[in-house]
Design a protein around this motif. Structure first.
Motif, mmCIF file in Angstrom:
data_model
loop_
_atom_site.group_PDB
_atom_site.id
_atom_site.type_symbol
_atom_site.label_atom_id
_atom_site.label_comp_id
_atom_site.label_asym_id
_atom_site.label_seq_id
_atom_site.Cartn_x
_atom_site.Cartn_y
_atom_site.Cartn_z
ATOM 1 N N ILE A 59 -33.594 0.024 -79.177
ATOM 2 C CA ILE A 59 -33.329 1.450 -79.029
ATOM 3 C C ILE A 59 -34.236 2.046 -77.963
ATOM 4 N N ASP A 60 -33.672 2.958 -77.181
ATOM 5 C CA ASP A 60 -34.461 3.648 -76.155
ATOM 6 C C ASP A 60 -33.654 4.831 -75.640
ATOM 7 N N CYS A 61 -34.267 5.619 -74.758
ATOM 8 C CA CYS A 61 -33.623 6.798 -74.181
ATOM 9 C C CYS A 61 -33.568 6.691 -72.664
ATOM 10 N N MET A 62 -32.557 7.312 -72.085
ATOM 11 C CA MET A 62 -32.354 7.357 -70.641
ATOM 12 C C MET A 62 -32.090 8.799 -70.239
ATOM 13 N N HIS A 63 -32.610 9.211 -69.069
ATOM 14 C CA HIS A 63 -32.424 10.572 -68.567
ATOM 15 C C HIS A 63 -31.414 10.562 -67.421
ATOM 16 N N ILE A 112 -30.580 15.372 -68.742
ATOM 17 C CA ILE A 112 -29.977 15.308 -70.066
ATOM 18 C C ILE A 112 -30.237 13.909 -70.616
ATOM 19 N N ILE A 113 -30.539 13.820 -71.904
ATOM 20 C CA ILE A 113 -31.029 12.577 -72.497
ATOM 21 C C ILE A 113 -29.900 11.831 -73.196
ATOM 22 N N HIS A 152 -25.344 -6.558 -74.118
ATOM 23 C CA HIS A 152 -25.194 -5.257 -73.456
ATOM 24 C C HIS A 152 -24.216 -4.327 -74.175
ATOM 25 N N TRP A 153 -23.696 -4.724 -75.328
ATOM 26 C CA TRP A 153 -22.823 -3.822 -76.079
ATOM 27 C C TRP A 153 -23.658 -2.667 -76.632
ATOM 28 N N ILE A 154 -23.195 -1.452 -76.448
ATOM 29 C CA ILE A 154 -23.896 -0.258 -76.911
ATOM 30 C C ILE A 154 -23.289 0.163 -78.254
ATOM 31 N N TRP A 155 -24.090 0.050 -79.319
ATOM 32 C CA TRP A 155 -23.609 0.320 -80.669
ATOM 33 C C TRP A 155 -23.790 1.766 -81.092
ATOM 34 N N HIS A 156 -24.691 2.448 -80.482
ATOM 35 C CA HIS A 156 -24.963 3.846 -80.843
ATOM 36 C C HIS A 156 -25.262 4.620 -79.569
ATOM 37 N N ALA A 157 -24.692 5.810 -79.437
ATOM 38 C CA ALA A 157 -24.930 6.662 -78.275
ATOM 39 C C ALA A 157 -25.009 8.108 -78.747
ATOM 40 N N PHE A 158 -26.111 8.750 -78.402
ATOM 41 C CA PHE A 158 -26.309 10.163 -78.728
ATOM 42 C C PHE A 158 -26.756 10.856 -77.442
ATOM 43 N N PHE A 159 -25.906 11.743 -76.942
ATOM 44 C CA PHE A 159 -26.139 12.342 -75.621
ATOM 45 C C PHE A 159 -26.024 13.856 -75.698
ATOM 46 N N GLY A 160 -26.852 14.545 -74.900
ATOM 47 C CA GLY A 160 -26.686 15.976 -74.776
ATOM 48 C C GLY A 160 -27.939 16.807 -74.917
ATOM 49 N N LEU A 161 -29.042 16.246 -75.437
ATOM 50 C CA LEU A 161 -30.240 17.052 -75.612
ATOM 51 C C LEU A 161 -30.934 17.291 -74.274
ATOM 52 N N PRO A 162 -31.557 18.450 -74.092
ATOM 53 C CA PRO A 162 -32.248 18.754 -72.825
ATOM 54 C C PRO A 162 -33.381 17.779 -72.552
ATOM 55 N N GLY A 163 -33.698 17.612 -71.273
ATOM 56 C CA GLY A 163 -34.723 16.661 -70.862
ATOM 57 C C GLY A 163 -36.133 17.033 -71.249
ATOM 58 N N ALA A 170 -25.049 0.621 -63.016
ATOM 59 C CA ALA A 170 -24.512 -0.132 -61.884
ATOM 60 C C ALA A 170 -22.991 -0.106 -61.865
ATOM 61 N N ARG A 171 -22.376 -0.120 -63.035
ATOM 62 C CA ARG A 171 -20.913 -0.084 -63.107
ATOM 63 C C ARG A 171 -20.368 1.300 -62.792
ATOM 64 N N PHE A 172 -21.066 2.321 -63.219
ATOM 65 C CA PHE A 172 -20.577 3.694 -63.056
ATOM 66 C C PHE A 172 -21.662 4.518 -62.365
ATOM 67 N N SER A 173 -21.553 4.589 -61.055
ATOM 68 C CA SER A 173 -22.577 5.268 -60.257
ATOM 69 C C SER A 173 -22.627 6.761 -60.519
ATOM 70 N N ILE A 174 -21.596 7.315 -61.136
ATOM 71 C CA ILE A 174 -21.597 8.751 -61.392
ATOM 72 C C ILE A 174 -22.738 9.138 -62.320
ATOM 73 N N ILE A 175 -23.176 8.243 -63.218
ATOM 74 C CA ILE A 175 -24.289 8.553 -64.109
ATOM 75 C C ILE A 175 -25.607 8.001 -63.578
ATOM 76 N N ARG A 176 -25.573 7.314 -62.447
ATOM 77 C CA ARG A 176 -26.823 6.894 -61.808
ATOM 78 C C ARG A 176 -27.323 7.981 -60.870
#
Length: 430
Positions: free
Chosen positions: A196-200, A223-224, A233-244, A330-336
Motif C-alpha cells: 500500500i502507498d500513495c501517489m500525487h 490530488i492523492i 501490478h494488479w491494483i486491488w484498491h484505489a481511493f482517489f480525490g483527497l487534496p494534496g 507509463a501506460r497512461f501519460s495523462i496521469i503522469r
C-alpha cells in the motif's frame, strides 16, 4: 453616414475661399466611413465560424487500413505500443462500449451525412489517455473535431467505469486471497496481501481559491491516489480525490481499505509464521503508516544480520506498489503529466478509468508475469455484501472489536518479529 452631402453640392453652396477646406473635410469623412464599414465587416467575419469539411470517412479509412485490415500497415506490436493494449482487448472494449453508449454508434445527421465511426471516437479517447495530448491533436489523422473528441473522451471514461468497474476494481474474494497468500508465502512473507502507498497527481488548472487546500509538501496543487497492488501490478484498491495537503495517514483514515475487514465481510485469512497463528492478512507499508496489525513496516536503522535481512526483503517486496504506479503512469501519460481539466469529478473518473484499463491489460497479458498459471482473474464472487446493521448491538460490538484488532500494536510487533526469524531461516537455508 447619409447625412454627408455630395461633393458637388458642397462646392455649389460654398464660396471659392472655402473650397479647399470643404474638400479636405469631405475626404476625411469619406475615409472614416470606409474604415467603419471595414471594421464592421471584419467583426462579422470573425464571429461567423466557417464549417470545416474534414472528410471523416477519410479518417476512418486511415484507421482501417493501418490497424484493422486483413494485412494492416502496422503489425500487432505497433498496435500494442500505440494503444497500450492488444487488438483483441481493444475490440472487446469497443464492442462493449458501443452496446452500452449510443453516442458511439455511427449515424447520419439531418442532412444525410454519415458521422464519425465508433473506432474514430474510441481511438481519440484512448490516445488522449495514453499520450496526454490535447483534444485537437488527432484532427489531422482521425479527421475529427475538438468538440467531438472531448465528448467522446468524457463518455468513454464514464462507459469504462460503468461497464467494467465491478469486475476490474473489486476487492479480493476467497480465491483471490488464497492466490495472494500463496504468492506471499513463496516470497517469504506469509499472510501478505499486497503493498500500500500513495501517489500525487499534479493539478495544473486547480482553481485559485483551492490552491492552498490542494498544495502539500510539493508546494503545488495535487490530488492523492491511495492504492494497494500485488506482485503482478494488479491494483486491488484505489481511493482517489483527497487534496494534496493530506499525508498518507489522513488518507488512510478516510479510505475504505479496511471497511470489509472491520465489518466482518472480508474473506478469511489464516496462516502461521514462526509457530504463531494469525487470522488477518497484512500489507507492506513504509514508515509513515501506523503500527497496526494489518501493516508490516521496515525497521529503521536495523542492527544485526537478521534485522538487516528483514529490512532489505521488506523494502524490496514493498516496491510492488511503486512499480504498479510506474507502469500505470507509463501506460497512461495523462496521469503522469499535470491535469488540465478544472472539474475534480472528471479527474476522478479519468483516474479510475485508467486503473480499470490497467487491470484489464494485466489480465490480458498475465502470461508475461511469473506464476502465470496461478492467475485467473475472471473468477468473480457476485454474492452481494450485506450492509452492516447498526441496529443490532452484537454486530456493532463486532465492528468495534474488529477495529481494535486491526489497530493492535502488540500483534504488529509480534508479527514483525516472527517475520524477521522466518526470513532469516529462509536466508540461512539458501
Amino acid at each position: 453616414m447619409d447625412h454627408i452631402l455630395k461633393l458637388d453640392d458642397l462646392l455649389h453652396e460654398s464660396s471659392s475661399d472655402d473650397e479647399l477646406e470643404i474638400i479636405s473635410a469631405f475626404a476625411i469623412a469619406k475615409e472614416r466611413l470606409e474604415n467603419e464599414r471595414g471594421s464592421i465587416s471584419r467583426r462579422g467575419s470573425s464571429r461567423r465560424r466557417k464549417a470545416i469539411f474534414r472528410n471523416s470517412l477519410q479518417g476512418e479509412e486511415n484507421i482501417l487500413r493501418d490497424y484493422f485490415a486483413a494485412s494492416p500497415v502496422y503489425p500487432p506490436r505497433k498496435f500494442r505500443r500505440r494503444f497500450r493494449m492488444r487488438r483483441e482487448l481493444f475490440l472487446r472494449i469497443h464492442d462493449a462500449i458501443v452496446d452500452h453508449e449510443p453516442y458511439f454508434v455511427q449515424r447520419r445527421n439531418a442532412a444525410g451525412k454519415l458521422g464519425h465511426s465508433s473506432l474514430q471516437k474510441m481511438i481519440a479517447a484512448i490516445k488522449m489517455l495514453a499520450y496526454g495530448v490535447t483534444a485537437n491533436f488527432m484532427d489531422e489523422y482521425l479527421r475529427i473535431g475538438e468538440a467531438t473528441v472531448m465528448d467522446s473522451f468524457k463518455l468513454f471514461v464514464k462507459a469504462v467505469i460503468s461497464i467494467f468497474s465491478v469486475q476490474y476494481l473489486r476487492s479480493p474474494n476467497e480465491d483471490d486471497v488464497a492466490r495472494l497468500l500463496a504468492i506471499g508465502e513463496s516470497r517469504g512473507f506469509s499472510g501478505m496481501l499486497g503493498s500500500i502507498d500513495c501517489m500525487h497527481w499534479k493539478w495544473k488548472n486547480c482553481p485559485s481559491a483551492w490552491k492552498g487546500m490542494y498544495s502539500g509538501h510539493v508546494h503545488e496543487p495535487t490530488i492523492i491516489l491511495e492504492a494497494v497492488a500485488s506482485y503482478d501490478h494488479w491494483i486491488w484498491h484505489a481511493f482517489f480525490g483527497l487534496p494534496g495537503s493530506h499525508n498518507d495517514i489522513n488518507v488512510l483514515n478516510r479510505s475504505s481499505v479496511f471497511t470489509n475487514l472491520a465489518a466482518g465481510r472480508a474473506p478469511p485469512v489464516n496462516y502461521s509464521v514462526n509457530g504463531h497463528n494469525y487470522t488477518m492478512g497484512y500489507y507492506l507499508a513504509d514508515g509513515i503508516y501506523p503500527s497496526w496489525a494489518t501493516f508490516v513496516k521496515t525497521i529503521h536503522a536495523p542492527q544485526g544480520n537478521k534485522r538487516k535481512n528483514f529490512a532489505a526483503a521488506q523494502e524490496s517486496a514493498r516496491k510492488d506498489v511503486e512499480r504498479a504506479f510506474g507502469v500505470l503512469q507509463a501506460r497512461f501519460s495523462i496521469i503522469r503529466g499535470p491535469a488540465r481539466l478544472h472539474q475534480p469529478e472528471m479527474l476522478n473518473e479519468i483516474m479510475i478509468a485508467c486503473i480499470i484499463l490497467h487491470n484489464m491489460i494485466v489480465e490480458d497479458e498475465r502470461d508475461l508475469y511469473q506464476e502465470a498459471d496461478a492467475f485467473d482473474y475472471e473468477q468473480i464472487n457476485d454474492t452481494p455484501l450485506e450492509p452492516l446493521s447498526r441496529e443490532h448491538t452484537a454486530e456493532a460490538l463486532d465492528f468495534i472489536q474488529n477495529r481494535h484488532r486491526i489497530k493492535d500494536r502488540e500483534i504488529h510487533s509480534q508479527l514483525q518479529s516472527d517475520l524477521v526469524e522466518h526470513l532469516w531461516q529462509i536466508h540461512s537455508q539458501s
